[in-house]
Design a protein around this motif. Structure first.
Motif, mmCIF file in Angstrom:
data_model
loop_
_atom_site.group_PDB
_atom_site.id
_atom_site.type_symbol
_atom_site.label_atom_id
_atom_site.label_comp_id
_atom_site.label_asym_id
_atom_site.label_seq_id
_atom_site.Cartn_x
_atom_site.Cartn_y
_atom_site.Cartn_z
ATOM 1 N N THR A 172 41.246 58.705 63.959
ATOM 2 C CA THR A 172 40.523 59.302 65.086
ATOM 3 C C THR A 172 39.723 60.514 64.635
ATOM 4 O O THR A 172 38.559 60.673 65.008
ATOM 5 C CB THR A 172 41.518 59.688 66.207
ATOM 6 O OG1 THR A 172 42.170 58.509 66.659
ATOM 7 C CG2 THR A 172 40.805 60.359 67.356
ATOM 8 N N LYS A 173 40.327 61.359 63.818
ATOM 9 C CA LYS A 173 39.615 62.545 63.325
ATOM 10 C C LYS A 173 38.437 62.150 62.433
ATOM 11 O O LYS A 173 37.357 62.728 62.532
ATOM 12 C CB LYS A 173 40.569 63.445 62.538
ATOM 13 C CG LYS A 173 41.564 64.158 63.410
ATOM 14 C CD LYS A 173 42.521 64.984 62.574
ATOM 15 C CE LYS A 173 43.602 65.591 63.437
ATOM 16 N NZ LYS A 173 44.604 66.308 62.662
ATOM 17 N N SER A 195 32.023 57.971 66.729
ATOM 18 C CA SER A 195 32.182 57.662 68.153
ATOM 19 C C SER A 195 31.146 58.397 68.978
ATOM 20 O O SER A 195 30.526 57.827 69.883
ATOM 21 C CB SER A 195 33.584 58.043 68.625
ATOM 22 O OG SER A 195 34.551 57.314 67.932
ATOM 23 N N PHE A 196 30.924 59.666 68.683
ATOM 24 C CA PHE A 196 29.933 60.458 69.392
ATOM 25 C C PHE A 196 28.531 59.852 69.231
ATOM 26 O O PHE A 196 27.784 59.711 70.185
ATOM 27 C CB PHE A 196 29.947 61.902 68.894
ATOM 28 C CG PHE A 196 28.913 62.774 69.542
ATOM 29 C CD1 PHE A 196 29.125 63.295 70.796
ATOM 30 C CD2 PHE A 196 27.732 63.062 68.887
ATOM 31 C CE1 PHE A 196 28.163 64.088 71.407
ATOM 32 C CE2 PHE A 196 26.762 63.841 69.482
ATOM 33 C CZ PHE A 196 26.993 64.365 70.741
ATOM 34 N N THR A 223 36.690 59.408 62.480
ATOM 35 C CA THR A 223 35.647 58.633 63.161
ATOM 36 C C THR A 223 35.110 59.315 64.413
ATOM 37 O O THR A 223 34.315 58.729 65.135
ATOM 38 C CB THR A 223 36.167 57.234 63.531
ATOM 39 O OG1 THR A 223 37.306 57.367 64.389
ATOM 40 C CG2 THR A 223 36.530 56.435 62.296
ATOM 41 N N SER A 224 35.510 60.534 64.672
ATOM 42 C CA SER A 224 35.059 61.203 65.897
ATOM 43 C C SER A 224 33.538 61.371 65.913
ATOM 44 O O SER A 224 32.902 61.196 66.952
ATOM 45 C CB SER A 224 35.753 62.551 66.073
ATOM 46 O OG SER A 224 35.425 63.418 65.007
ATOM 47 N N ALA A 225 32.945 61.675 64.773
ATOM 48 C CA ALA A 225 31.480 61.806 64.725
ATOM 49 C C ALA A 225 30.817 60.455 64.974
ATOM 50 O O ALA A 225 29.824 60.365 65.702
ATOM 51 C CB ALA A 225 31.039 62.373 63.376
ATOM 52 N N SER A 280 46.009 58.961 64.093
ATOM 53 C CA SER A 280 45.462 60.299 64.346
ATOM 54 C C SER A 280 44.411 60.663 63.297
ATOM 55 O O SER A 280 43.353 61.207 63.622
ATOM 56 C CB SER A 280 46.592 61.327 64.350
ATOM 57 O OG SER A 280 46.089 62.613 64.558
#
Length: 81
Positions: free
Chosen positions: A67-68, A74-75, A70-72, A64
């Protein structure tokens, strides 16, 4: 590093001089393809430093957090490709 390269590349002529300099000096992949054990062409994996071959065995709390974090990224990757 890869996110910076992709961002600067996508900025094109709008990139500031320092970004354009970084792009030209640091964002080159000399070896993009290689042959695997079956003599098939595959993309080179540059980040093979980790000690885990599979991230699925990490605790869910750790996944979790990843994910937080690497969210930028991924975008950026989804929109740049």
């Amino acid at each position: 590093h890869e996110s910076q390269c992709m961002l600067y590349y996508r900025l094109g002529d709008k990139a500031p001089p320092a970004a354009a300099s970084y792009l030209s000096k640091s964002c080159h992949c000399e070896k993009q393809l290689e042959e695997d054990e079956k003599n098939e062409t595959v993309y080179v994996q540059h980040h093979n430093m980790g000690k885990r071959s599979n991230l699925r065995d990490l605790p869910s709390a750790t996944l979790s957090m990843v994910t937080k974090l690497t969210s930028a990224d991924s975008f950026i990757y989804v929109n740049a490709l």
